[in-house]
Design a protein around this motif. Structure first.
Motif, PDB file in Angstrom:
ATOM      1  N   GLN A 139     -18.408   0.186  30.141  1.00 17.05           N
ATOM      2  CA  GLN A 139     -17.381   1.217  29.625  1.00 17.05           C
ATOM      3  C   GLN A 139     -18.794   2.578  29.421  1.00 17.05           C
ATOM      4  O   GLN A 139     -19.756   2.086  28.397  1.00 17.05           O
ATOM      5  CB  GLN A 139     -17.295   1.065  28.354  1.00 17.05           C
ATOM      6  CG  GLN A 139     -15.744   0.870  28.233  1.00 17.05           C
ATOM      7  CD  GLN A 139     -14.539   0.925  29.358  1.00 17.05           C
ATOM      8  OE1 GLN A 139     -14.569   2.126  27.963  1.00 17.05           O
ATOM      9  NE2 GLN A 139     -13.927   0.366  29.395  1.00 17.05           N
ATOM     10  N   LEU A 140     -18.755   4.267  29.280  1.00 20.61           N
ATOM     11  CA  LEU A 140     -19.642   4.521  28.967  1.00 20.61           C
ATOM     12  C   LEU A 140     -20.366   4.551  26.923  1.00 20.61           C
ATOM     13  O   LEU A 140     -21.361   4.792  26.833  1.00 20.61           O
ATOM     14  CB  LEU A 140     -18.975   5.674  29.058  1.00 20.61           C
ATOM     15  CG  LEU A 140     -18.888   6.146  30.472  1.00 20.61           C
ATOM     16  CD1 LEU A 140     -19.145   7.718  30.662  1.00 20.61           C
ATOM     17  CD2 LEU A 140     -20.362   5.886  31.897  1.00 20.61           C
ATOM     18  N   GLU A 141     -19.031   4.515  26.271  1.00 22.58           N
ATOM     19  CA  GLU A 141     -19.470   4.378  24.512  1.00 22.58           C
ATOM     20  C   GLU A 141     -20.088   2.886  24.365  1.00 22.58           C
ATOM     21  O   GLU A 141     -20.992   3.332  23.698  1.00 22.58           O
ATOM     22  CB  GLU A 141     -18.099   4.058  24.742  1.00 22.58           C
ATOM     23  CG  GLU A 141     -17.227   5.109  24.384  1.00 22.58           C
ATOM     24  CD  GLU A 141     -16.057   5.887  25.492  1.00 22.58           C
ATOM     25  OE1 GLU A 141     -15.820   6.952  26.186  1.00 22.58           O
ATOM     26  OE2 GLU A 141     -16.460   4.474  26.195  1.00 22.58           O
ATOM     27  N   PHE A 142     -19.901   1.627  25.590  1.00 15.39           N
ATOM     28  CA  PHE A 142     -21.029   1.175  25.337  1.00 15.39           C
ATOM     29  C   PHE A 142     -22.287   1.105  25.486  1.00 15.39           C
ATOM     30  O   PHE A 142     -22.846   0.043  24.800  1.00 15.39           O
ATOM     31  CB  PHE A 142     -20.612  -0.704  25.673  1.00 15.39           C
ATOM     32  CG  PHE A 142     -20.872  -1.359  25.721  1.00 15.39           C
ATOM     33  CD1 PHE A 142     -20.086  -2.303  24.433  1.00 15.39           C
ATOM     34  CD2 PHE A 142     -21.595  -2.163  26.478  1.00 15.39           C
ATOM     35  CE1 PHE A 142     -20.932  -3.329  24.805  1.00 15.39           C
ATOM     36  CE2 PHE A 142     -22.427  -3.578  26.779  1.00 15.39           C
ATOM     37  CZ  PHE A 142     -21.748  -4.377  25.219  1.00 15.39           C
TER      38      PHE A 142
ATOM     39  N   LYS B  47     -22.042  -6.326  20.730  1.00 17.85           N
ATOM     40  CA  LYS B  47     -21.376  -4.662  20.661  1.00 17.85           C
ATOM     41  C   LYS B  47     -20.625  -6.016  18.811  1.00 17.85           C
ATOM     42  O   LYS B  47     -20.092  -6.763  18.616  1.00 17.85           O
ATOM     43  CB  LYS B  47     -20.575  -4.039  20.992  1.00 17.85           C
ATOM     44  CG  LYS B  47     -19.472  -2.359  20.194  1.00 17.85           C
ATOM     45  CD  LYS B  47     -21.374  -1.834  20.223  1.00 17.85           C
ATOM     46  CE  LYS B  47     -20.805  -0.842  19.922  1.00 17.85           C
ATOM     47  NZ  LYS B  47     -22.279   0.315  19.490  1.00 17.85           N
ATOM     48  N   SER B  48     -21.303  -5.120  17.740  1.00 19.84           N
ATOM     49  CA  SER B  48     -20.741  -5.918  16.340  1.00 19.84           C
ATOM     50  C   SER B  48     -19.463  -5.063  15.973  1.00 19.84           C
ATOM     51  O   SER B  48     -18.776  -4.013  16.476  1.00 19.84           O
ATOM     52  CB  SER B  48     -21.515  -5.562  15.396  1.00 19.84           C
ATOM     53  OG  SER B  48     -22.193  -4.402  15.148  1.00 19.84           O
TER      54      SER B  48
ATOM     55  N   LYS C  67     -25.162   3.877  39.922  1.00 22.22           N
ATOM     56  CA  LYS C  67     -23.983   5.013  39.254  1.00 22.22           C
ATOM     57  C   LYS C  67     -22.622   3.751  39.734  1.00 22.22           C
ATOM     58  O   LYS C  67     -22.140   3.087  38.913  1.00 22.22           O
ATOM     59  CB  LYS C  67     -23.308   5.766  39.758  1.00 22.22           C
ATOM     60  CG  LYS C  67     -24.710   6.980  39.523  1.00 22.22           C
ATOM     61  CD  LYS C  67     -23.839   8.363  40.652  1.00 22.22           C
ATOM     62  CE  LYS C  67     -25.101   9.989  39.969  1.00 22.22           C
ATOM     63  NZ  LYS C  67     -24.437  10.885  40.853  1.00 22.22           N
ATOM     64  N   GLU C  68     -22.876   2.707  40.920  1.00 22.10           N
ATOM     65  CA  GLU C  68     -21.690   1.995  41.255  1.00 22.10           C
ATOM     66  C   GLU C  68     -21.735   0.574  40.169  1.00 22.10           C
ATOM     67  O   GLU C  68     -20.721   0.257  39.926  1.00 22.10           O
ATOM     68  CB  GLU C  68     -21.994   1.117  42.244  1.00 22.10           C
ATOM     69  CG  GLU C  68     -20.595   0.555  42.215  1.00 22.10           C
ATOM     70  CD  GLU C  68     -20.625   0.186  44.297  1.00 22.10           C
ATOM     71  OE1 GLU C  68     -20.453  -0.829  44.598  1.00 22.10           O
ATOM     72  OE2 GLU C  68     -21.046   0.667  44.894  1.00 22.10           O
ATOM     73  N   ASP C  69     -23.403  -0.002  38.903  1.00 25.82           N
ATOM     74  CA  ASP C  69     -23.572  -0.963  39.120  1.00 25.82           C
ATOM     75  C   ASP C  69     -23.326  -0.485  37.484  1.00 25.82           C
ATOM     76  O   ASP C  69     -22.395  -1.043  36.544  1.00 25.82           O
ATOM     77  CB  ASP C  69     -24.665  -1.304  39.287  1.00 25.82           C
ATOM     78  CG  ASP C  69     -25.107  -1.921  40.851  1.00 25.82           C
ATOM     79  OD1 ASP C  69     -24.864  -2.418  40.642  1.00 25.82           O
ATOM     80  OD2 ASP C  69     -26.208  -1.554  40.978  1.00 25.82           O
ATOM     81  N   LEU C  70     -23.730   0.942  37.146  1.00 25.64           N
ATOM     82  CA  LEU C  70     -23.044   1.158  36.035  1.00 25.64           C
ATOM     83  C   LEU C  70     -21.343   0.810  35.435  1.00 25.64           C
ATOM     84  O   LEU C  70     -21.074   1.052  34.217  1.00 25.64           O
ATOM     85  CB  LEU C  70     -23.785   3.117  34.913  1.00 25.64           C
ATOM     86  CG  LEU C  70     -25.658   2.287  35.956  1.00 25.64           C
ATOM     87  CD1 LEU C  70     -26.235   3.518  35.118  1.00 25.64           C
ATOM     88  CD2 LEU C  70     -25.806   1.353  34.450  1.00 25.64           C
TER      89      LEU C  70
END
Length: 210
Positions: free
Chosen positions: A140-143, A160-161, A133-136
């Motif tokens: 951004q969660l949306e990313f 991300k385009s 969880k710390e790495d993630l």
């Protein structure tokens, strides 16, 4: 090299370093063993990518830079095995995953759209088994969302385009005067489509009637 090209190369280099650090972390932490890299015996990772299907690919230049610097120091060498379009890479990945006659072995790394996940599911690294969880939390969660399927992080998004709409102000002013439209109507695609739907049917109906 232009300022834009320099920024693009720097972005690619940062992306490559991040990706390889994640890959090496995943490989070296499996089964609880902390395998150390040895610059004298470098690990070679093959990659298929879609960044520049031309003779001079900026991503290939980035990989060469990595191999000569961080890669050399850490003992990781990246070998470009294929540079192609996304559709061609997709077909090659599917053929290799299914071990079709004449297909080449799957690469260690590849860049592709998340659409390949269903066909490649059992061949993909489960990133959430190696990144806690710390790495993630640095993403951004949306990313990250695009890399998930059935709550499993099967692809690690690295880019991300962005879609841009350019409007000629002179022509738009004439258009606005005739239709009452404003640039606010083009703020996003939903508004753009609603504006088009409200404007186009009128002229279309008159044309058909005439």
């Amino acid at each position: 090299m232009s300022v834009v090209s320099k920024k693009f190369s720097a972005s690619l280099y940062s992306m490559l370093v991040l990706l390889l650090l994640c890959i090496v972390t995943a490989f070296s932490s499996g089964c609880g063993n902390k395998a150390s890299l040895d610059p004298a015996k470098p690990v070679t990772l093959t990659i298929w990518h879609v960044y520049g299907n031309q003779t001079n690919s900026p991503f290939n230049d980035t990989i060469e830079k990595f191999n000569a610097s961080e890669g050399k120091a850490k003992g990781v060498i990246v070998k470009v095995a294929s540079v192609s379009s996304s559709n061609v890479v997709d077909k090659a990945l599917f053929a290799s995953a299914k071990q079709e006659p004449g297909a080449v072995p799957l690469p260690d790394l590849f860049t592709a759209y998340p659409r390949v996940i269903p066909a490649m599911h059992d061949k993909l690294l489960h990133w959430d088994e190696y990144l806690d969880k710390e790495d993630l939390a640095v993403y951004q969660l949306e990313f990250l969302a695009e890399g998930y399927q059935d709550k499993e992080l099967l692809m690690l998004p690295v880019a991300k385009s962005t879609e841009l709409l350019f409007v000629n102000q002179t022509y738009f002013d004439r258009f606005a005067a005739a239709t009452g439209a404003s640039t606010d109507d083009f703020a996003d695609y939903d508004k753009l489509l609603r504006s088009a739907a409200s404007i186009i049917p009128g002229p279309a109906a008159k044309t058909c009637a005439s």
